[in-house]
Enzyme design. Structure first.
Site, PDB file in Angstrom:
ATOM      1  N   ASP A   1      -8.560  -2.149   4.451  1.00  0.00           N
ATOM      2  CA  ASP A   1      -8.656  -1.015   5.379  1.00  0.00           C
ATOM      3  C   ASP A   1      -8.343   0.328   4.709  1.00  0.00           C
ATOM      4  OD1 ASP A   1      -5.991  -2.049   5.077  1.00  0.00           O
ATOM      5  OD2 ASP A   1      -5.360  -0.647   6.627  1.00  0.00           O
TER       6      ASP A   1
ATOM      7  N   THR B   1       0.885  -1.159   0.000  1.00  0.00           N
ATOM      8  CA  THR B   1       0.000   0.000   0.000  1.00  0.00           C
ATOM      9  C   THR B   1       0.918   1.202   0.000  1.00  0.00           C
ATOM     10  OG1 THR B   1      -1.911  -0.967   1.150  1.00  0.00           O
ATOM     11  CG2 THR B   1      -1.520   1.327   1.568  1.00  0.00           C
TER      12      THR B   1
ATOM     13  N   ARG C   1     -13.480  -8.108  -2.277  1.00  0.00           N
ATOM     14  CA  ARG C   1     -12.865  -7.804  -0.963  1.00  0.00           C
ATOM     15  C   ARG C   1     -12.397  -6.340  -0.863  1.00  0.00           C
ATOM     16  NH1 ARG C   1      -7.588  -5.978   0.987  1.00  0.00           N
ATOM     17  NH2 ARG C   1      -7.272  -6.861   3.035  1.00  0.00           N
TER      18      ARG C   1
ATOM     19  N   GLY D   1      -0.731  -3.015   5.848  1.00  0.00           N
ATOM     20  CA  GLY D   1      -0.598  -4.348   6.444  1.00  0.00           C
ATOM     21  C   GLY D   1      -1.858  -5.162   6.223  1.00  0.00           C
TER      22      GLY D   1
ATOM     23  N   GLY E   1      -5.165  -5.890   6.068  1.00  0.00           N
ATOM     24  CA  GLY E   1      -6.294  -4.978   6.180  1.00  0.00           C
ATOM     25  C   GLY E   1      -7.380  -5.424   7.142  1.00  0.00           C
TER      26      GLY E   1
HETATM   27  N1  ASP Z   1      -3.755  -2.832   3.952  1.00  0.00           N
HETATM   28  C1  ASP Z   1      -3.794  -3.297   2.594  1.00  0.00           C
HETATM   29  C2  ASP Z   1      -5.004  -4.150   2.410  1.00  0.00           C
HETATM   30  O1  ASP Z   1      -5.321  -4.939   3.273  1.00  0.00           O
HETATM   31  C3  ASP Z   1      -2.585  -4.054   2.188  1.00  0.00           C
HETATM   32  C4  ASP Z   1      -1.271  -3.501   2.696  1.00  0.00           C
HETATM   33  O2  ASP Z   1      -1.222  -2.414   3.194  1.00  0.00           O
HETATM   34  O3  ASP Z   1      -0.258  -4.200   2.615  1.00  0.00           O
HETATM   35  O4  ASP Z   1      -5.615  -4.077   1.375  1.00  0.00           O
END
Ligand code: ASP
Length: 296
Positions: A195, A164, A192, A216, A218
């Site tokens: 976050d 992200t 899907r 991270g 989500g």
């Molecule tokens: N937070 C993001 C998601 O879950 C993925 C990421 O930040 O690595 O879509």
């Protein structure tokens, strides 16, 4: 004191895979995005414009999982998402399920400024973007060999690939802002949503506390209402930004099994960049200081 911090994703970095040449490219990509945002602050521009400008550059850089370099869904398409929040107005804009909008963060900003709704999805979001004459690209634009390879790897070993991009800033007038954009999890199914486009979970800004952008797993960040939780710990518990970020990333998220990190900035321009995995692409620059970029 004005300042900006950015991230290009956490938990995706294995030192074994990152060659010296690739590492250099990532650091340069971070540096360029930081510069774009910082220049706006230097000229007296707003935190909102600064985080937007930094995220646009990260979206255009195929190394990062957002915009051009977005991860593939399980059926080999792309569904992009982004959000932005203004700490002065405690108001935001968000969009998800985007297939052809080149820069989702610009759409999120347009939702903030020009819509009385806050969160738009799919076809409606793209119709709104079209009416605002935002740039559209054919789906092939989002095809990158690296992300396609990652999809195939995830499908064969049930792996989890993430990433992200995000930015937080404070401007010369003391206004805070946060922005986050992503392609989401590689191999995601069923529409899907993570976050990143959810205010309070992946993005939050409030002039009375702080601005936060997360990266991270989500699902865990949504369960922890992570970005807002950092703000609430400042507001209701009087915690320092450092303690609040540690509490959320190192305790709350970790306890549930959530991997990732966040960047945050408070009213005094304190910056935190915390992660509970191997690394997080990140950087920051404060007024009268050099830019700093890091991976591990
Ligand atoms: N937070 C993001 C998601 O879950 C993925 C990421 O930040 O690595 O879509």
């Amino acid at each position: 004191m004005y300042a900006i911090a950015i991230h290009g994703g956490a938990g995706v970095i294995s030192p074994k895979e990152l060659t010296a040449a690739l590492e250099k490219q990532y650091l340069q990509g971070l540096k360029d995005a930081l510069d774009a945002g910082f220049k706006i602050l230097e000229k007296g521009g707003s935190a909102l414009d600064a985080v937007q400008a930094a995220v646009v550059l990260l979206e255009d850089n195929e190394l990062f999982n957002a915009g051009k370099g977005s991860a593939f869904t399980s059926d080999e398409t792309h569904e992009l998402e982004a959000s932005i929040m203004c700490g002065k107005r405690v108001d935001g804009g968000a969009a998800c399920g985007l297939k052809n909008v080149k820069n989702p963060i610009l759409l999120a900003r347009a939702v903030l400024e020009e819509s009385h709704h806050l969160f738009l999805n799919g076809q409606g979001a793209e119709l709104f973007a079209d009416e605002r004459e935002l740039e559209f690209v054919p789906k092939e634009y989002f095809y990158t060999e690296k992300k396609y390879k990652e999809l195939k790897e995830c499908q064969s070993n049930a792996g989890k690939n993430k990433g992200t991009v995000g930015a937080v800033a404070i401007d010369g007038e003391g206004n805070l802002a946060a922005a986050t954009s992503t392609g989401g999890l590689t191999n995601k199914k069923f529409g899907r949503i993570g976050d990143s486009p959810i205010l309070g979970a992946g993005t939050y800004a409030n002039n009375t506390t702080c601005a936060v952008s997360c990266t991270g797993d989500g699902e865990y960040f949504i369960r922890c209402v992570a970005a807002y939780d950092v703000s609430a710990l400042l507001e209701y518990k009087g915690m320092t930004l450092q303690n609040a970020c540690q509490e959320v990333v190192m305790h709350k998220l970790k306890k549930l099994g959530g991997e990732g990190g966040l960047i945050a900035i408070d009213r005094q321009a304190n910056i935190e960049m915390v992660f509970n995995g191997e690394g997080m692409y990140r950087g920051y620059q404060k007024q009268n200081h050099q830019a700093e970029v890091f991976i591990y």
